[in-house]
Design a protein around this motif. Structure first.
Motif, PDB file in Angstrom:
ATOM      1  N   SER A 105       0.818  -1.217   0.000  1.00 53.73           N
ATOM      2  CA  SER A 105       0.000   0.000   0.000  1.00 53.73           C
ATOM      3  C   SER A 105       0.856   1.272   0.000  1.00 53.73           C
ATOM      4  O   SER A 105       0.322   2.370   0.052  1.00 53.73           O
ATOM      5  CB  SER A 105      -0.924  -0.009   1.223  1.00 53.73           C
ATOM      6  OG  SER A 105      -0.131  -0.070   2.401  1.00 53.73           O
ATOM      7  N   ASP A 106       2.191   1.155  -0.053  1.00 51.52           N
ATOM      8  CA  ASP A 106       3.030   2.353  -0.071  1.00 51.52           C
ATOM      9  C   ASP A 106       2.787   3.126  -1.378  1.00 51.52           C
ATOM     10  O   ASP A 106       2.616   2.517  -2.446  1.00 51.52           O
ATOM     11  CB  ASP A 106       4.512   1.974   0.065  1.00 51.52           C
ATOM     12  CG  ASP A 106       4.835   1.487   1.481  1.00 51.52           C
ATOM     13  OD1 ASP A 106       4.042   1.773   2.400  1.00 51.52           O
ATOM     14  OD2 ASP A 106       5.853   0.794   1.661  1.00 51.52           O
ATOM     15  N   PRO A 107       2.780   4.478  -1.303  1.00 51.22           N
ATOM     16  CA  PRO A 107       2.361   5.284  -2.461  1.00 51.22           C
ATOM     17  C   PRO A 107       3.045   4.934  -3.781  1.00 51.22           C
ATOM     18  O   PRO A 107       2.388   4.836  -4.817  1.00 51.22           O
ATOM     19  CB  PRO A 107       2.708   6.716  -2.033  1.00 51.22           C
ATOM     20  CG  PRO A 107       2.576   6.695  -0.546  1.00 51.22           C
ATOM     21  CD  PRO A 107       3.034   5.329  -0.126  1.00 51.22           C
ATOM     22  N   ALA A 108       4.357   4.703  -3.782  1.00 51.54           N
ATOM     23  CA  ALA A 108       5.071   4.563  -5.060  1.00 51.54           C
ATOM     24  C   ALA A 108       4.817   3.234  -5.760  1.00 51.54           C
ATOM     25  O   ALA A 108       5.139   3.086  -6.944  1.00 51.54           O
ATOM     26  CB  ALA A 108       6.570   4.762  -4.841  1.00 51.54           C
ATOM     27  N   VAL A 109       4.203   2.283  -5.046  1.00 53.55           N
ATOM     28  CA  VAL A 109       3.896   0.996  -5.685  1.00 53.55           C
ATOM     29  C   VAL A 109       2.998   1.233  -6.904  1.00 53.55           C
ATOM     30  O   VAL A 109       3.136   0.602  -7.951  1.00 53.55           O
ATOM     31  CB  VAL A 109       3.242   0.026  -4.660  1.00 53.55           C
ATOM     32  CG1 VAL A 109       2.762  -1.242  -5.339  1.00 53.55           C
ATOM     33  CG2 VAL A 109       4.241  -0.294  -3.540  1.00 53.55           C
ATOM     34  N   ALA A 110       2.097   2.228  -6.773  1.00 55.29           N
ATOM     35  CA  ALA A 110       1.131   2.510  -7.838  1.00 55.29           C
ATOM     36  C   ALA A 110       1.789   3.030  -9.113  1.00 55.29           C
ATOM     37  O   ALA A 110       1.231   2.871 -10.196  1.00 55.29           O
ATOM     38  CB  ALA A 110       0.106   3.529  -7.330  1.00 55.29           C
ATOM     39  N   ILE A 111       2.955   3.641  -9.008  1.00 55.01           N
ATOM     40  CA  ILE A 111       3.567   4.249 -10.205  1.00 55.01           C
ATOM     41  C   ILE A 111       4.807   3.476 -10.671  1.00 55.01           C
ATOM     42  O   ILE A 111       5.380   3.800 -11.712  1.00 55.01           O
ATOM     43  CB  ILE A 111       3.933   5.732  -9.949  1.00 55.01           C
ATOM     44  CG1 ILE A 111       4.894   5.889  -8.739  1.00 55.01           C
ATOM     45  CG2 ILE A 111       2.690   6.564  -9.706  1.00 55.01           C
ATOM     46  CD1 ILE A 111       6.320   5.902  -9.022  1.00 55.01           C
ATOM     47  N   ALA A 112       5.243   2.473  -9.891  1.00 52.78           N
ATOM     48  CA  ALA A 112       6.488   1.777 -10.222  1.00 52.78           C
ATOM     49  C   ALA A 112       6.277   0.794 -11.376  1.00 52.78           C
ATOM     50  O   ALA A 112       5.210   0.192 -11.499  1.00 52.78           O
ATOM     51  CB  ALA A 112       6.996   1.027  -8.990  1.00 52.78           C
ATOM     52  N   THR A 113       7.289   0.625 -12.207  1.00 52.44           N
ATOM     53  CA  THR A 113       7.255  -0.388 -13.251  1.00 52.44           C
ATOM     54  C   THR A 113       7.235  -1.758 -12.576  1.00 52.44           C
ATOM     55  O   THR A 113       6.629  -2.710 -13.054  1.00 52.44           O
ATOM     56  CB  THR A 113       8.530  -0.276 -14.115  1.00 52.44           C
ATOM     57  OG1 THR A 113       8.622   1.067 -14.562  1.00 52.44           O
ATOM     58  CG2 THR A 113       8.508  -1.219 -15.286  1.00 52.44           C
ATOM     59  N   GLN A 114       7.914  -1.833 -11.463  1.00 56.80           N
ATOM     60  CA  GLN A 114       8.027  -3.106 -10.730  1.00 56.80           C
ATOM     61  C   GLN A 114       8.327  -2.779  -9.267  1.00 56.80           C
ATOM     62  O   GLN A 114       8.978  -1.762  -8.985  1.00 56.80           O
ATOM     63  CB  GLN A 114       9.202  -3.862 -11.316  1.00 56.80           C
ATOM     64  CG  GLN A 114       9.167  -5.340 -11.102  1.00 56.80           C
ATOM     65  CD  GLN A 114      10.405  -5.970 -11.708  1.00 56.80           C
ATOM     66  OE1 GLN A 114      10.825  -5.615 -12.812  1.00 56.80           O
ATOM     67  NE2 GLN A 114      11.017  -6.864 -10.972  1.00 56.80           N
ATOM     68  N   THR A 115       7.869  -3.642  -8.361  1.00 53.02           N
ATOM     69  CA  THR A 115       8.127  -3.403  -6.938  1.00 53.02           C
ATOM     70  C   THR A 115       8.754  -4.636  -6.305  1.00 53.02           C
ATOM     71  O   THR A 115       8.337  -5.760  -6.594  1.00 53.02           O
ATOM     72  CB  THR A 115       6.810  -3.088  -6.190  1.00 53.02           C
ATOM     73  OG1 THR A 115       6.192  -1.977  -6.836  1.00 53.02           O
ATOM     74  CG2 THR A 115       7.062  -2.737  -4.740  1.00 53.02           C
ATOM     75  N   ILE A 116       9.737  -4.423  -5.455  1.00 50.86           N
ATOM     76  CA  ILE A 116      10.267  -5.509  -4.636  1.00 50.86           C
ATOM     77  C   ILE A 116       9.782  -5.224  -3.222  1.00 50.86           C
ATOM     78  O   ILE A 116      10.183  -4.227  -2.610  1.00 50.86           O
ATOM     79  CB  ILE A 116      11.810  -5.546  -4.721  1.00 50.86           C
ATOM     80  CG1 ILE A 116      12.211  -5.901  -6.165  1.00 50.86           C
ATOM     81  CG2 ILE A 116      12.385  -6.537  -3.707  1.00 50.86           C
ATOM     82  CD1 ILE A 116      13.687  -5.884  -6.441  1.00 50.86           C
ATOM     83  N   LEU A 117       8.881  -6.067  -2.737  1.00 49.50           N
ATOM     84  CA  LEU A 117       8.308  -5.820  -1.417  1.00 49.50           C
ATOM     85  C   LEU A 117       9.260  -6.329  -0.347  1.00 49.50           C
ATOM     86  O   LEU A 117       9.397  -7.536  -0.133  1.00 49.50           O
ATOM     87  CB  LEU A 117       6.952  -6.522  -1.279  1.00 49.50           C
ATOM     88  CG  LEU A 117       5.756  -5.830  -1.936  1.00 49.50           C
ATOM     89  CD1 LEU A 117       4.488  -6.614  -1.691  1.00 49.50           C
ATOM     90  CD2 LEU A 117       5.596  -4.388  -1.471  1.00 49.50           C
ATOM     91  N   ALA A 118       9.972  -5.416   0.276  1.00 51.14           N
ATOM     92  CA  ALA A 118      10.963  -5.798   1.304  1.00 51.14           C
ATOM     93  C   ALA A 118      11.307  -4.560   2.109  1.00 51.14           C
ATOM     94  O   ALA A 118      11.220  -3.428   1.608  1.00 51.14           O
ATOM     95  CB  ALA A 118      12.221  -6.343   0.637  1.00 51.14           C
ATOM     96  N   PRO A 119      11.729  -4.750   3.371  1.00 47.27           N
ATOM     97  CA  PRO A 119      12.143  -3.590   4.171  1.00 47.27           C
ATOM     98  C   PRO A 119      13.286  -2.826   3.497  1.00 47.27           C
ATOM     99  O   PRO A 119      14.059  -3.408   2.727  1.00 47.27           O
ATOM    100  CB  PRO A 119      12.617  -4.216   5.483  1.00 47.27           C
ATOM    101  CG  PRO A 119      11.984  -5.567   5.530  1.00 47.27           C
ATOM    102  CD  PRO A 119      11.823  -6.011   4.109  1.00 47.27           C
ATOM    103  N   ILE A 120      13.386  -1.549   3.823  1.00 48.57           N
ATOM    104  CA  ILE A 120      14.386  -0.650   3.232  1.00 48.57           C
ATOM    105  C   ILE A 120      15.811  -1.173   3.465  1.00 48.57           C
ATOM    106  O   ILE A 120      16.679  -1.027   2.617  1.00 48.57           O
ATOM    107  CB  ILE A 120      14.265   0.750   3.901  1.00 48.57           C
ATOM    108  CG1 ILE A 120      12.857   1.319   3.722  1.00 48.57           C
ATOM    109  CG2 ILE A 120      15.323   1.716   3.436  1.00 48.57           C
ATOM    110  CD1 ILE A 120      12.403   1.408   2.315  1.00 48.57           C
ATOM    111  N   ASP A 121      16.034  -1.762   4.662  1.00 46.59           N
ATOM    112  CA  ASP A 121      17.401  -2.156   5.001  1.00 46.59           C
ATOM    113  C   ASP A 121      17.680  -3.635   4.686  1.00 46.59           C
ATOM    114  O   ASP A 121      18.638  -4.209   5.183  1.00 46.59           O
ATOM    115  CB  ASP A 121      17.687  -1.853   6.477  1.00 46.59           C
ATOM    116  CG  ASP A 121      16.735  -2.603   7.397  1.00 46.59           C
ATOM    117  OD1 ASP A 121      15.821  -3.289   6.886  1.00 46.59           O
ATOM    118  OD2 ASP A 121      16.903  -2.503   8.621  1.00 46.59           O
TER     119      ASP A 121
END
Ligand code: ADP
Length: 375
Positions: free
Chosen positions: A34-50
């Protein structure tokens, strides 16, 4: 070109338009679908920042990786950089900035003015006889939007904060009774050219940015702040955009408060008010393109953050409609599903003509806040 972004909040989301116009694909590493940039990304890797393993996966798919926030695992990323991953800015430009105490030391060492500061463990703070109040205590890492920054007025305040916190070394610094808080966005391109945006006034409430005023009445300190930006970006050998937050004292002295090695809330006005937004400028630098003009396309502007003020699931359509009726307004809504007090849900920028004054900018901010907060 494929650019990886570590972090998928509103800052990455606001890169979308620039990415489209520069034909850049954004691949985002962020923890929540549900993070905002998921909607505009070509692709998302769902994982913590670190999560460095996830960043290695990101690296395999991108030409270069940049950052939306600085809560990264520097050690693990250094390993990837040694193996050939391109980070922009390079990790050597981020390293002195991630810990607030190290950042203060770095600024002092390159000759930039900062508040007086020190670092102390909790036990030493309690026995430090030289401490005078008010004083400011900051967690050294992972603080943001005032989380982890405490303005203390007495020994009792100090004891209360220490009792609530896990033991760790703190940054302790003088309380600056500033006249105003200022900020400047500055970018450095791959070939070393630097552009600076106008110096602006930021207004914080409860240590969270509420408003940014872009008027011409800060001309007296413009050159001084520009010189600070040039020194900093050159010394860091930093590529990309940087946010510089400063204090202006009653005596007209400028002190650097904090550096953000990325796009920053104090630069959101550039989306609507400048020839090149901070987001486009950052992508230009990251992709090795020539930098764009940072010039204003308007005489003045005011940016107001739309901060959550309750726990709710609302999209606030009616309020957003009322805001959109203000002349020369641009309403940005980050599409977050959930509101909670202090959460940044969107922002509004109003462009102002005919050399608008600071007090006119404040009046417009008050109109926006009356609609948003209903008071
Ligand atoms: P964060 O990284 O959480 O944004 P900051 O260091 O920018 O933390 O502090 C947040 C706000 O707290 C600042 O914008 C300012 O209003 C106030 N503040 C921080 N340091 C000082 C200081 N030394 N003196 C006075 N106010 C301060």
């Amino acid at each position: 070109m494929r650019v990886g972004v570590i972090g998928g909040g509103q800052l990455a989301w606001m890169m979308a338009e620039a990415a489209r116009s520069l034909s850049v694909d954004l691949i985002v590493q962020t923890p929540e679908a549900s993070d905002p940039a998921v909607a505009i990304a070509t692709q998302t890797i769902l994982a913590p920042i670190d999560d460095a393993a996830a960043t290695a996966q990101l690296a395999a798919q991108c030409d270069v990786i940049t950052f939306e926030n600085e809560f990264i695992n520097l050690e693990a990323l250094t390993h990837l950089e040694k193996q050939g991953t391109r980070f922009c800015p390079r990790l050597s430009a981020l390293a002195p900035l991630l810990d607030k105490y190290h950042q203060r030391c770095y600024l002092r060492d390159i000759g930039l003015p900062t508040p007086e500061f020190s670092t102390l463990e909790a036990a030493d703070l309690l026995s430090a006889r030289w401490l005078s109040y008010p004083t400011v205590l900051k967690v050294r890492r992972h603080g943001y939007d005032g989380q982890g920054t405490f303005i203390l007025n007495s020994q009792a305040d100090l004891e209360e904060i220490l009792a609530q916190s896990a033991p760790h070394p703190w940054l302790v610094e003088e309380f600056v009774p500033f006249e105003r808080e200022l900020a400047m966005m500055a970018a450095r391109g791959a070939t070393g050219e630097i552009v600076t945006y106008p110096v602006v006034e930021t207004q914080q409430e409860e240590q969270v940015c509420r408003r940014v005023l872009v008027t011409s009445d800060l001309a007296a300190v413009e050159e001084e702040v520009k010189a600070i930006a040039h020194t900093l970006l050159t010394q860091l050998d930093g590529i990309g955009i940087f946010g510089i937050e400063l204090f202006l004292t009653r005596e007209g002295k400028v002190l650097v408060n904090e550096i953000a090695p990325r796009t920053h809330n104090s630069g959101h006005y550039t989306l609507d008010a400048c020839v090149t937004s901070q987001f486009e400028q950052h992508l230009r630098a990251v992709c090795g393109l020539p930098l764009g003009s940072p010039n204003l396309q308007t005489e003045a502007a005011v940016m107001v953050n739309l901060l959550g003020y309750e726990h709710s699931q609302s999209e606030y359509l009616e309020k957003r409609q009322r805001l959109s009726q203000i002349p020369n307004v641009h309403v940005h809504w980050y599409g977050k599903m959930e509101s909670r007090p202090g959460r940044k849900l969107g922002h509004v920028t109003v462009l102002m003509n005919d050399k608008a004054s600071r007090s006119q900018a404040i009046e417009i901010a008050q109109i926006i806040e009356a609609i948003w907060y209903g008071c």
